[in-house]
Design a protein around this motif. Sequence first.
Motif, PDB file in Angstrom:
ATOM      1  N   LYS A  22       0.839  -1.203   0.000  1.00 58.39           N
ATOM      2  CA  LYS A  22       0.000   0.000   0.000  1.00 58.39           C
ATOM      3  C   LYS A  22       0.876   1.257   0.000  1.00 58.39           C
ATOM      4  N   TYR A  23       0.374   2.301  -0.663  1.00 51.64           N
ATOM      5  CA  TYR A  23       1.056   3.588  -0.599  1.00 51.64           C
ATOM      6  C   TYR A  23       0.836   4.217   0.780  1.00 51.64           C
ATOM      7  N   GLU A  24       1.724   5.138   1.111  1.00 53.60           N
ATOM      8  CA  GLU A  24       1.685   5.803   2.416  1.00 53.60           C
ATOM      9  C   GLU A  24       1.408   7.295   2.226  1.00 53.60           C
ATOM     10  N   PRO A  25       0.459   7.879   2.989  1.00 56.47           N
ATOM     11  CA  PRO A  25       0.196   9.317   2.845  1.00 56.47           C
ATOM     12  C   PRO A  25       1.304  10.145   3.501  1.00 56.47           C
ATOM     13  N   VAL A  26       1.909  11.032   2.725  1.00 60.04           N
ATOM     14  CA  VAL A  26       2.969  11.903   3.242  1.00 60.04           C
ATOM     15  C   VAL A  26       2.685  13.336   2.800  1.00 60.04           C
ATOM     16  N   TYR A  27       3.213  14.278   3.551  1.00 62.98           N
ATOM     17  CA  TYR A  27       3.020  15.680   3.209  1.00 62.98           C
ATOM     18  C   TYR A  27       3.930  16.101   2.053  1.00 62.98           C
ATOM     19  N   ILE A  28       3.416  16.975   1.199  1.00 63.30           N
ATOM     20  CA  ILE A  28       4.226  17.683   0.220  1.00 63.30           C
ATOM     21  C   ILE A  28       4.526  19.055   0.807  1.00 63.30           C
ATOM     22  N   TYR A  29       5.796  19.389   0.875  1.00 64.88           N
ATOM     23  CA  TYR A  29       6.223  20.634   1.520  1.00 64.88           C
ATOM     24  C   TYR A  29       6.697  21.625   0.464  1.00 64.88           C
ATOM     25  N   ASN A  30       6.179  22.837   0.523  1.00 61.89           N
ATOM     26  CA  ASN A  30       6.548  23.890  -0.410  1.00 61.89           C
ATOM     27  C   ASN A  30       7.550  24.813   0.269  1.00 61.89           C
ATOM     28  N   THR A  31       8.786  24.831  -0.231  1.00 66.22           N
ATOM     29  CA  THR A  31       9.826  25.640   0.400  1.00 66.22           C
ATOM     30  C   THR A  31       9.637  27.129   0.137  1.00 66.22           C
ATOM     31  N   THR A  32       8.821  27.481  -0.852  1.00 66.48           N
ATOM     32  CA  THR A  32       8.588  28.894  -1.152  1.00 66.48           C
ATOM     33  C   THR A  32       7.715  29.545  -0.077  1.00 66.48           C
ATOM     34  N   VAL A  33       6.657  28.848   0.321  1.00 68.57           N
ATOM     35  CA  VAL A  33       5.753  29.386   1.344  1.00 68.57           C
ATOM     36  C   VAL A  33       6.043  28.827   2.731  1.00 68.57           C
ATOM     37  N   ASN A  34       7.002  27.881   2.794  1.00 68.97           N
ATOM     38  CA  ASN A  34       7.453  27.307   4.066  1.00 68.97           C
ATOM     39  C   ASN A  34       6.334  26.606   4.837  1.00 68.97           C
ATOM     40  N   LYS A  35       5.574  25.767   4.134  1.00 68.09           N
ATOM     41  CA  LYS A  35       4.539  24.981   4.798  1.00 68.09           C
ATOM     42  C   LYS A  35       4.090  23.835   3.896  1.00 68.09           C
TER      43      LYS A  35
END
Length: 205
Positions: free
Chosen positions: A114-127
């Motif tokens: 199964k795939y795992e849910p992970v966050y995508i982080y945007n370094t431009t907006v820092n979140k």
Amino acid sequence: MNYTILIKIWIFIIAILIGLSIHFLVIRDKVLKPLSLIDTYKSLKIQYQQYLNSVLIYVIQSQYWIWYDGKDVLVYGLPTGRICNDSYCTGNKESCTDKSEKDCISDKECTWEKYEPVYIYNTTVNKAVGYQCAKPLYEIQSFYCCKKARKEYIFIPNPNNKQLTMLDIMNEFIKRKIISIKYKGDSVYKKGSKSSYIPPAKTTN
């Protein structure tokens, strides 16, 4: 009294004093301290493995992982409150990736995962700006091991013991020229399912 010996002793003492001055005024403060090679108890210890323009980072103190795959920044180890329904076939041979669920399960060298849910982080907006159904962490770790990427460590100066953001950590790797996010390319490793990007649920006050 032999003045030659006395002069040599004074020269030796002066040389020691000059050496100590250079160490404390130049080498210690200008070289060793910025690189966190001293006073490491005032620094954040980071473990990482690098392959091409990608890096798998383990923030030891906070126990979460950051993976820059050459294109995106993914964060493992932080709860997303999401569930990934997609699965894929993996294993020790390349043919596993093309197998259906039935064929994958029947092949002892393949695993239906199964795939795992992970966050995508945007370094431009820092979140975090969403999450992705990505391959589990252990498989990403195996990828770097297969590429013979050594586990290395850096210490990020943190004298005031403040909470460093993921942007602070990523900027440190950029500053040390371990990676570059200026020239983004393709991911070094196929990571996600068809549910590649899902924005986070909106909240209302």
